[in-house]
Design a protein around this motif. Structure first.
Motif, PDB file in Angstrom:
ATOM      1  N   ILE A 361       0.032   4.476  -7.465  1.00  0.00           N
ATOM      2  CA  ILE A 361       0.666   3.581  -6.482  1.00  0.00           C
ATOM      3  C   ILE A 361      -0.358   2.634  -5.868  1.00  0.00           C
ATOM      4  O   ILE A 361      -0.097   1.435  -5.689  1.00  0.00           O
ATOM      5  CB  ILE A 361       1.377   4.417  -5.400  1.00  0.00           C
ATOM      6  N   ALA A 362      -1.560   3.168  -5.550  1.00  0.00           N
ATOM      7  CA  ALA A 362      -2.605   2.315  -4.976  1.00  0.00           C
ATOM      8  C   ALA A 362      -3.026   1.226  -5.961  1.00  0.00           C
ATOM      9  O   ALA A 362      -3.224   0.067  -5.579  1.00  0.00           O
ATOM     10  CB  ALA A 362      -3.803   3.186  -4.581  1.00  0.00           C
ATOM     11  N   PHE A 363      -3.159   1.603  -7.245  1.00  0.00           N
ATOM     12  CA  PHE A 363      -3.523   0.605  -8.253  1.00  0.00           C
ATOM     13  C   PHE A 363      -2.441  -0.461  -8.381  1.00  0.00           C
ATOM     14  O   PHE A 363      -2.745  -1.648  -8.571  1.00  0.00           O
ATOM     15  CB  PHE A 363      -3.750   1.295  -9.590  1.00  0.00           C
ATOM     16  N   MET A 364      -1.169  -0.059  -8.252  1.00  0.00           N
ATOM     17  CA  MET A 364      -0.081  -1.027  -8.346  1.00  0.00           C
ATOM     18  C   MET A 364      -0.160  -2.037  -7.205  1.00  0.00           C
ATOM     19  O   MET A 364      -0.012  -3.254  -7.418  1.00  0.00           O
ATOM     20  CB  MET A 364       1.260  -0.301  -8.317  1.00  0.00           C
ATOM     21  N   PHE A 365      -0.430  -1.557  -5.989  1.00  0.00           N
ATOM     22  CA  PHE A 365      -0.513  -2.481  -4.856  1.00  0.00           C
ATOM     23  C   PHE A 365      -1.772  -3.344  -4.939  1.00  0.00           C
ATOM     24  O   PHE A 365      -1.747  -4.520  -4.567  1.00  0.00           O
ATOM     25  CB  PHE A 365      -0.487  -1.703  -3.537  1.00  0.00           C
ATOM     26  N   VAL A 366      -2.868  -2.767  -5.418  1.00  0.00           N
ATOM     27  CA  VAL A 366      -4.090  -3.563  -5.581  1.00  0.00           C
ATOM     28  C   VAL A 366      -3.860  -4.694  -6.577  1.00  0.00           C
ATOM     29  O   VAL A 366      -4.384  -5.803  -6.423  1.00  0.00           O
ATOM     30  CB  VAL A 366      -5.250  -2.653  -6.026  1.00  0.00           C
ATOM     31  N   PHE A 367      -3.056  -4.438  -7.590  1.00  0.00           N
ATOM     32  CA  PHE A 367      -2.732  -5.486  -8.561  1.00  0.00           C
ATOM     33  C   PHE A 367      -1.667  -6.444  -8.022  1.00  0.00           C
ATOM     34  O   PHE A 367      -1.667  -7.629  -8.346  1.00  0.00           O
ATOM     35  CB  PHE A 367      -2.249  -4.831  -9.856  1.00  0.00           C
ATOM     36  N   LEU A 368      -0.729  -5.927  -7.190  1.00  0.00           N
ATOM     37  CA  LEU A 368       0.400  -6.733  -6.748  1.00  0.00           C
ATOM     38  C   LEU A 368      -0.002  -7.786  -5.723  1.00  0.00           C
ATOM     39  O   LEU A 368       0.415  -8.950  -5.812  1.00  0.00           O
ATOM     40  CB  LEU A 368       1.479  -5.810  -6.160  1.00  0.00           C
ATOM     41  N   PHE A 369      -0.822  -7.402  -4.744  1.00  0.00           N
ATOM     42  CA  PHE A 369      -1.144  -8.334  -3.665  1.00  0.00           C
ATOM     43  C   PHE A 369      -1.921  -9.564  -4.140  1.00  0.00           C
ATOM     44  O   PHE A 369      -1.582 -10.697  -3.756  1.00  0.00           O
ATOM     45  CB  PHE A 369      -1.930  -7.600  -2.578  1.00  0.00           C
ATOM     46  N   PRO A 370      -2.953  -9.423  -4.978  1.00  0.00           N
ATOM     47  CA  PRO A 370      -3.620 -10.648  -5.449  1.00  0.00           C
ATOM     48  C   PRO A 370      -2.706 -11.560  -6.261  1.00  0.00           C
ATOM     49  O   PRO A 370      -2.766 -12.785  -6.123  1.00  0.00           O
ATOM     50  CB  PRO A 370      -4.778 -10.110  -6.309  1.00  0.00           C
TER      51      PRO A 370
END
Length: 386
Positions: A361-370
């Protein structure tokens, strides 16, 4: 809409597809790759390794496409197994869902988006892609119900297709299980997180538990040890060596080719003495043999039952009110067992699963925000630029 750019993109994708299909057609005909593409047929003897002419091996042949299109599910099941059939069914189901989405969107969504605002439309090939999106609608537009209706139609059709597809796959799986030969793993349950008792070992705890609650169907069990399978074989070898040394030290007979009054007239050696004096070896007790490494039981066991139904029931039933104790699952195939993972405590395994989920989930948000930030910046730049 830049028609030239669209056609260029389509041409590139088609060219890549043709190249990949040609590479597959060439590679599958190489003798070194037969074990990859025709492994099941080679094992059953239906296909033999042969070395065709060089021009046949390196020339792409599209005939396999026609054969693959004409192959029925029963033929595929006999040739490649159930997993291949399930994969093809998933692909077919995806194509059906995509077809429904395409028809609904072209028939309802695109016209509503295109005429969402009263504008003088240019020719289609001169329009931008924005006129085909929901952004072209006014705020609080009365035509938004078309999008909602389309979503309901697509969702309902997808659920119906998935239901019938899953039903078909389930029937094939049950038929495959009924027709296939029984394996030991079908009658075995993997028990983890066995509670520790100061009065008895894990093996005694498992035997007592399943004798009390599953006496009619329980057969036996096999514990998992800390040392692992290879270490257990090593320990058994050490026991045998110590037994042989103990016997040879008690007998006053040296290895020789001459006859001996103890061993008989035939030529003998220490191994023949051990075979002739098997009774003396039987009198030894394993408790007298000391080992430097002792086996430790782990709170994991393979429990065997009389029928597949009993094993399935035990694997699905919650054994105790505490879900972290007596965790039961169907045992994997023997070649699928990773013994090191069985030594991991179940609580730690549960925490690892949670950590993996949180990391994903953290990796998904790290990819989503940029990505969202870059996209929003581009939109603002387009609106500001005259």
């Amino acid at each position: 809409m830049d028609v030239g750019a669209l056609l260029t993109s389509a041409g590139i994708n088609v060219a890549i597809c043709v190249v990949l299909v040609s590479l597959y057609s060439i590679l599958r005909k190489q003798p070194a790759n037969y074990c990859v593409y025709f492994g099941r047929m080679l094992s059953s003897g239906r296909v033999k390794r042969h070395d065709p002419h060089w021009y046949e091996r390196f020339a792409p042949s599209p005939s396999w496409l026609l054969k693959a299109w004409e192959t029925t599910e029963d033929e595929m099941l006999a040739a490649a197994g159930l997993d291949a059939v399930v994969l093809i069914r998933m692909v077919i189901c995806s194509i059906r869902i995509f077809s429904i989405v395409a028809v609904v969107c072209i028939a309802f969504v695109l016209p509503v988006n295109y005429y969402g605002q009263k504008l003088e439309h240019k020719e289609v090939h001169l329009e931008s892609l924005g006129v085909f999106t929901i952004e072209n609608l006014h705020q609080r537009s009365r035509w938004l119900w078309v999008h909602c209706l389309s979503l309901y139609i697509i969702s309902s059709a997808t659920c119906a297709l998935l239901y019938f597809e899953y039903k078909n796959i389930t029937k094939r799986r049950l038929a495959h299980i009924a027709e296939s030969a029984s394996k030991p793993s079908h009658f075995t349950v993997l028990i983890r997180a066995i509670p520790e008792s100061p009065e008895q070992s894990y093996s005694e705890t498992v035997s007592k538990y399943f004798t009390n609650y599953y006496a009619p169907s329980y057969v036996s069990h096999l514990m998992v040890y800390r040392d692992g399978f290879i270490q257990r074989l090593r320990n058994e070898t050490e026991r045998m060596c110590q037994a042989m040394k103990h016997v040879s030290s008690d007998l006053s007979c040296n290895p020789s080719l001459k006859s001996c009054t103890f061993c008989g007239p035939a030529a003998t050696n220490s191994f023949q003495i051990l075979a002739n004096e098997a009774d003396s070896v039987k009198t030894l007790e394993l408790g007298e043999l000391t080992l430097a490494t002792t086996e430790e039981e782990r709170p994991v066991a393979f429990v065997f039952f009389k029928s597949r139904y009993d094993a399935l029931v035990v694997s699905e039933v919650l054994q105790t009110p505490n879900p972290m104790l007596w965790v039961a699952d169907l045992a994997p195939e023997p070649h699928d067992v990773h013994w090191r993972n069985l030594r991991i405590p179940y609580r730690q395994l549960w925490m690892r699963r949670i950590a993996t989920l949180v990391g994903a989930i953290a990796f998904m948000f790290v990819f989503l925000f940029p990505v969202a930030f870059v996209k929003q910046s581009n939109r603002l730049f387009v609106h500001i630029t005259p």
